[in-house]
Scaffold this motif. Structure first.
Motif: not given
Length: 69
Positions: A36-54
């Motif tokens: 679940k933690v990893f998926n949250a990171g993947r979703i954040a990157y897919a939506s914003t392309m920003d590592l700070a958001q990840v």
């Protein structure tokens, strides 16, 4: 303006793994919640392309699912 090349899935997973290791240092998590933690990171990157958001998404999910060791 230069277009930023997105991370490949392998590099993104490596980044998420390293960031998770730092953020979750000294905390316990249920083994079933790591995905679940990893998926949250993947979703954040897919939506914003920003590592700070990840990083922010990982920190929020770790805060929600982890507890002190």
């Amino acid at each position: 303006m230069t277009k930023i090349k997105p991370l490949t899935a392998k590099k993104l997973d490596a980044y998420i793994s390293d960031a998770y290791r730092v953020i979750a240092q000294g905390k316990m998590i249920n083994i079933m919640d790591i995905g679940k933690v990893f998926n949250a990171g993947r979703i954040a990157y897919a939506s914003t392309m920003d590592l700070a958001q990840v990083d922010a998404a990982l920190a929020e999910r770790v805060k929600l699912l982890c507890f002190p060791a």
